[in-house]
Design an enzyme around this catalytic site. Sequence first.
Site, PDB file in Angstrom:
ATOM      1  CG  ASP A 195      -1.964   1.046   1.192  1.00 46.60           C
ATOM      2  OD1 ASP A 195      -3.024   0.783   0.612  1.00 46.60           O
ATOM      3  OD2 ASP A 195      -1.741   2.148   1.727  1.00 46.60           O
ATOM      4  CB  ILE A 196       0.941   4.323  -2.072  1.00 42.09           C
ATOM      5  CG1 ILE A 196       1.192   3.503  -3.340  1.00 42.09           C
ATOM      6  CG2 ILE A 196       1.753   5.618  -2.110  1.00 42.09           C
ATOM      7  CD1 ILE A 196       0.752   4.198  -4.620  1.00 42.09           C
TER       8      ILE A 196
ATOM      9  CG  ASN B 107      -4.476  11.422  -4.904  1.00 40.42           C
ATOM     10  OD1 ASN B 107      -3.646  11.607  -5.791  1.00 40.42           O
ATOM     11  ND2 ASN B 107      -5.327  10.435  -4.936  1.00 40.42           N
TER      12      ASN B 107
ATOM     13  CG  ASP C 226      -4.731   9.147 -11.988  1.00 39.75           C
ATOM     14  OD1 ASP C 226      -5.083   8.626 -10.913  1.00 39.75           O
ATOM     15  OD2 ASP C 226      -5.525   9.670 -12.786  1.00 39.75           O
TER      16      ASP C 226
ATOM     17  CD  GLU D 281      -4.710   4.242  -1.194  1.00 39.45           C
ATOM     18  OE1 GLU D 281      -4.874   4.612  -0.023  1.00 39.45           O
ATOM     19  OE2 GLU D 281      -5.589   4.333  -2.069  1.00 39.45           O
TER      20      GLU D 281
END
Length: 344
Positions: A208-209, A216, A225, A251
Amino acid sequence: MEQATNWADRAMARMAAESLPPTPQHFAIWYSYYSGDLPDLNRALDKLAEAGHGVTAERLAELHDRFFSLDHEKQAVREAGARIQGALSHLLELLRASGAGSDRYGRALQQFGEDMEVRGLEQLSALVDAIAAETRLMAEHNRELHSQLQSSSSQMDELRRNLDVVRQEAITDSLTGLFNRRLFDASLAEAVARAAQTGRPLSLLMTDIDHFKQFNDAHGHTIGDHVLALVARTVKESIRATDTAVRYGGEEFAVILPDSRMADAARLGEQIRKSVASKKLVNRSRNVTLGTITLSVGVAQLARDETPADLIKRADAALYDAKQSGRNRVVAIGSRDRDTGQGG
């Protein structure tokens, strides 16, 4: 129940605020937005707001078609079925007009037509292959119909190619180019069954980011993106041909690792983590450095008599541990204990 009521209330309030009629379609969109069930829908709506576009009924109709109506595959199956029916009718008319004594071919076409109930992509592709084969065989035995049958055969070949494209799109995430959640579920079930049968190891990596929502919010969804595509490309470049990388949702990414023990999977997770952390993000249009992003990674190895859902649950638990213990790290969880933690 209380949470669901809250989401429903917010959806109704949002429709009123946007001066939108309270239709079931509009309600479904805003309810899903506030529940967070469809991250890509949220991103699409947020992009509209970022770009200064109004949330009109027309734009919501497009989003409803995209996220809630018949999916692309079902639409393609329906259209392909109609085209096949048309082609079969045309071929039967050719046979009747020519007076060709081709009983076998005619019976085959009629049988194909009777079998044209609701089908999936795999069954439709097999049907197209069978019709094309029968048509080529008929063309060889009847020169008078050769040119017309060859044309019909070419149409079937084109339709088969189109179905292949649709099949690939149905299992691919359009943003990252990785496989999607739909293929993940089928591939993991198959991998678990194979591992149980052969006794070979199987591991699952979930990543996971870190702080992606804040990233964002700070830099916009277009940059977000690009980050998702960057992480996807890094994952894809790091794995073997036998591994399966997917965009699990939002994500989050997952990698199915057949013939890999937990230690090997953890090393791969560390390699991916370091590779992503080493990349400097730059907004070239503004010549602005955006810094770096990091990943949290969870790893689990399939245990005896474990289901795919069990394996996912443990890999998710490892990912949760990685985030709770500081992020930007790899955590691997054994079948009964929490084994290792790595990272920077």
